[in-house]
Design an enzyme around this catalytic site. Sequence first.
Site, PDB file in Angstrom:
ATOM      1  N   ASN A   7       0.874  -1.173   0.000  1.00 31.78           N
ATOM      2  CA  ASN A   7       0.000   0.000   0.000  1.00 31.78           C
ATOM      3  C   ASN A   7       0.910   1.221   0.000  1.00 31.78           C
ATOM      4  O   ASN A   7       1.528   1.548   1.018  1.00 31.78           O
ATOM      5  CB  ASN A   7      -0.921  -0.005   1.225  1.00 31.78           C
ATOM      6  CG  ASN A   7      -1.852   1.192   1.253  1.00 31.78           C
ATOM      7  OD1 ASN A   7      -1.463   2.302   0.929  1.00 31.78           O
ATOM      8  ND2 ASN A   7      -3.088   0.966   1.671  1.00 31.78           N
ATOM      9  N   GLU A  34      -3.914   1.953  -2.900  1.00 38.00           N
ATOM     10  CA  GLU A  34      -3.995   3.386  -2.621  1.00 38.00           C
ATOM     11  C   GLU A  34      -3.124   4.197  -3.578  1.00 38.00           C
ATOM     12  O   GLU A  34      -2.286   4.989  -3.160  1.00 38.00           O
ATOM     13  CB  GLU A  34      -3.636   3.688  -1.158  1.00 38.00           C
ATOM     14  CG  GLU A  34      -4.834   3.579  -0.229  1.00 38.00           C
ATOM     15  CD  GLU A  34      -4.652   4.363   1.062  1.00 38.00           C
ATOM     16  OE1 GLU A  34      -5.175   5.496   1.130  1.00 38.00           O
ATOM     17  OE2 GLU A  34      -4.015   3.848   1.985  1.00 38.00           O
ATOM     18  N   ASP A 147      -4.348  -4.899   0.851  1.00 34.88           N
ATOM     19  CA  ASP A 147      -4.685  -4.290   2.126  1.00 34.88           C
ATOM     20  C   ASP A 147      -6.131  -4.649   2.434  1.00 34.88           C
ATOM     21  O   ASP A 147      -7.059  -4.090   1.853  1.00 34.88           O
ATOM     22  CB  ASP A 147      -4.488  -2.771   2.028  1.00 34.88           C
ATOM     23  CG  ASP A 147      -4.842  -2.037   3.303  1.00 34.88           C
ATOM     24  OD1 ASP A 147      -5.333  -2.682   4.253  1.00 34.88           O
ATOM     25  OD2 ASP A 147      -4.654  -0.803   3.344  1.00 34.88           O
ATOM     26  N   ASN A 149      -7.548  -4.263   5.402  1.00 37.20           N
ATOM     27  CA  ASN A 149      -8.090  -3.382   6.443  1.00 37.20           C
ATOM     28  C   ASN A 149      -8.812  -4.167   7.535  1.00 37.20           C
ATOM     29  O   ASN A 149      -9.897  -3.784   7.991  1.00 37.20           O
ATOM     30  CB  ASN A 149      -9.015  -2.321   5.833  1.00 37.20           C
ATOM     31  CG  ASN A 149      -8.260  -1.026   5.538  1.00 37.20           C
ATOM     32  OD1 ASN A 149      -7.425  -0.592   6.329  1.00 37.20           O
ATOM     33  ND2 ASN A 149      -8.542  -0.427   4.394  1.00 37.20           N
ATOM     34  N   ASP A 218      -2.219  -6.108   5.996  1.00 36.62           N
ATOM     35  CA  ASP A 218      -1.897  -6.462   4.613  1.00 36.62           C
ATOM     36  C   ASP A 218      -1.649  -7.967   4.551  1.00 36.62           C
ATOM     37  O   ASP A 218      -0.772  -8.478   5.254  1.00 36.62           O
ATOM     38  CB  ASP A 218      -0.654  -5.701   4.152  1.00 36.62           C
ATOM     39  CG  ASP A 218      -0.826  -4.200   4.284  1.00 36.62           C
ATOM     40  OD1 ASP A 218      -1.355  -3.589   3.347  1.00 36.62           O
ATOM     41  OD2 ASP A 218      -0.440  -3.644   5.344  1.00 36.62           O
ATOM     42  N   ASP A 247       2.767   4.676   5.218  1.00 33.95           N
ATOM     43  CA  ASP A 247       2.563   4.159   6.569  1.00 33.95           C
ATOM     44  C   ASP A 247       2.465   2.631   6.581  1.00 33.95           C
ATOM     45  O   ASP A 247       2.399   2.021   7.653  1.00 33.95           O
ATOM     46  CB  ASP A 247       1.333   4.787   7.239  1.00 33.95           C
ATOM     47  CG  ASP A 247       0.147   4.950   6.312  1.00 33.95           C
ATOM     48  OD1 ASP A 247       0.176   4.385   5.195  1.00 33.95           O
ATOM     49  OD2 ASP A 247      -0.822   5.638   6.686  1.00 33.95           O
ATOM     50  N   HIS A 248       2.461   2.010   5.411  1.00 35.00           N
ATOM     51  CA  HIS A 248       2.552   0.554   5.290  1.00 35.00           C
ATOM     52  C   HIS A 248       3.966   0.158   4.890  1.00 35.00           C
ATOM     53  O   HIS A 248       4.713   0.963   4.319  1.00 35.00           O
ATOM     54  CB  HIS A 248       1.614   0.039   4.193  1.00 35.00           C
ATOM     55  CG  HIS A 248       0.160   0.228   4.482  1.00 35.00           C
ATOM     56  ND1 HIS A 248      -0.696  -0.820   4.755  1.00 35.00           N
ATOM     57  CD2 HIS A 248      -0.603   1.350   4.507  1.00 35.00           C
ATOM     58  CE1 HIS A 248      -1.909  -0.355   4.942  1.00 35.00           C
ATOM     59  NE2 HIS A 248      -1.888   0.964   4.794  1.00 35.00           N
TER      60      HIS A 248
END
Length: 257
Positions: A7, A34, A147, A149, A218, A247-248
């Site tokens: 991501n 993303e 991802d 989530n 993930d 941030d991943h």
Amino acid sequence: MRIATYNVNGVNGRLPVLLRWLEETRPDIVCLQELKAPDEKFPEKAIADLGYCAVWHGQKSWNGVAILSRVGDIHETRRGLPGGADDSQSRYIEAAVAGILIGGLYLPNGNPRPGPKFDYKLAWFDRLIDHAAELLATGLPVMLIGDFNVMPAELDVYKPERWLDDALFAPEARDAYARLLAQGWTDALRTLHPGEKIYTFWDYFRNAFARDAGLRIDHLLLSPPLAPRLIDAQVDRHVRSWEKTSDHAPVWVELSD
């Protein structure tokens, strides 16, 4: 063969990080999430200069998924999940690459919960479960990557008690993930690291990465024909420490030929 998911949290804004990681690790196939870019803004040339072809499903400012390959052509088979004729969010792309059918996905976040965003998350999850069953029924080697989530278990979140009201840790979301796995999918990372606290995401705030206050959201899922080929699965967590990074962190599996 190394297959990864990442991501990128904005493919153009994080492009130097993405290219550095691709050049450093040379994964064979990569699913990105993303993108946050419309189709015409996807950095095809920069990625091609590193030897990767690509297919992508973009969206201005939000969402967006892509599949990259340096081991052969990508034969796109689906763009968007079935059952969502009115769904305008770019969250799923599917293609045959190097003898494997790959579904790259970015499952909705779902916050705030309760509310319409959480309802959309669960409905999207149900559509994914239905389509995943159809993929398994083909008997082909299939991977669902991206991802999701969702933190499937308490081991997948640094302080479970702080996430009880969050859509990523909601019982309904965890149940949906469990129903997906129950079809016969293998969670590659958890299978090889059954008791380890291993994260793929760290927030930008509150010094989360330095404190290792992370989440495992993930995932790389293998169909039964692929599961015996699983050799290794890891998180390239050092990428999370790079300047202007996502941030991943990238996550990958190694499969035998």
